[in-house]
Design an enzyme around this catalytic site. Structure first.
Site: not given
Length: 340
Positions: A17, A43, A133, A246
């Protein structure tokens, strides 16, 4: 006086995202002054491109928000719980993509096409919540119907892609597919069962009543966004072997009678909706069609003759884009236009 540029932080910048947030900010020409990319120590140090510049990802710390106007969070509820208040204290408006603040009464839960007026309430806590979402695409389709005929009951079954569970979940689908087709050992880490060539009716934890947390998120958030606390609603959420996009099978009952033709006419003009409904030409929404698109795709609209005022819909959207990053950036656009 309005600023020409705004300093923006993305928390969780290296996640699926977070990457979409960076891309959407660039594509929509959001007036970014400084873009601060923040992530965990694991990261940090990666170099990512934005507007032709190379930006090094920094470690998220308590003092990371000095000089930031808008902070976009997508790094998990625990991170938001700790760092969102720190961002607000440093002067930033927070748009949080996690479930941490969604159901708190003094935090607006916003889908711009549906209830953008709620953004005005953000100053209470300095935080605006981005919905789940699956909820986002659902309410984009439901709101115009609700306005026209008032919803009485909603039944939704979801077909949710692996990207909704993050990059590692997508990798697991890919690796399992390769393993099965090449006769190698299959590994399960992200999901409790094999996801390749399978459907898993289990997203997030189970509650004692048999519903999952994902299902209750959809129910509670839809009621809050539509300002319909007594709306009768039920949900079943299923993970399917799709990488992105989705899908939802939605059955609604309305107080006022609407024909399928009525609903198509309503949705054809609805903000954020793309009507894809020509079954005679094999035109209907599919996950592949939604990837990279801003719109929520709606089709397979037909009357449910088992109840007096029933309608069936098929609703599809890019869950990383409209279901997360785009919705957050749209909120940020309204913030800078009207409130900061």
């Amino acid at each position: 006086m309005k600023k020409e540029k705004y300093n923006v932080a993305v928390v969780g910048a290296t996640g699926a995202v977070g990457e979409q947030m960076r891309e959407v900010l660039q594509e929509r020409l959001f007036p970014v002054g400084e873009l601060r990319l923040l992530a965990s120590e694991r990261s940090a140090g990666q170099v990512l491109e934005f507007q032709g510049k190379q930006i090094r990802v920094a470690v998220l710390r308590e003092d990371s928000f000095k000089g930031i106007d808008i902070a976009l969070f997508s790094a998990g509820g625990t991170v938001s719980d700790t760092f969102a208040p720190l961002a607000v204290a440093a002067g930033a408006a927070v748009i949080d993509n996690t479930a941490r603040f969604r159901m708190e009464p003094d935090v607006p839960l916003v889908v711009p096409e549906v209830n953008s007026g709620e953004i005005a309430k953000y100053k209470s806590r300095g935080i605006i919540a981005n919905p789940n979402c699956s909820t986002i695409q659902l309410v984009v389709a439901l709101k115009p119907i609700h306005d026209a005929a008032r919803l009485k009951r909603v039944v939704v079954s979801t077909y949710q892609s692996t990207s909704g569970a993050g990059r590692k979940a997508m990798e697991e689908l890919s690796q399992q597919t390769v393993a099965l087709l090449s006769g190698k050992e299959l590994k399960k880490e992200k999901f409790p069962h094999q996801i390749a060539f399978n459907c898993i009716p289990h997203i997030d934890i189970f509650f004692p009543d048999g519903y999952t947390k994902e299902e209750m998120k959809m129910i509670d958030e839809t009621r809050k966004i539509l300002d319909a606390p007594s709306l009768r609603m039920t949900a079943t959420c299923v993970r399917v072997p799709v990488f992105c996009g989705h899908s939802e099978s939605v059955n609604v009952e309305t107080e006022k009678k609407l024909t399928a033709k009525d609903v198509k006419a309503i949705l054809r003009e609805a903000p954020g909706v793309l009507l894809c409904d020509e079954p005679e030409k094999n035109v209907y929404p599919m996950p592949l069609d939604s990837v990279g698109k801003d719109a929520t795709l709606v089709g397979r609209i037909r009357e449910d003759d088992s109840v007096p005022n029933g309608i069936n819909l098929w609703v599809v959207a890019d869950n990383l884009r409209k279901g997360a990053a785009l919705n957050a950036v749209q909120i940020a656009e309204i913030l800078i236009r009207d409130y900061i």
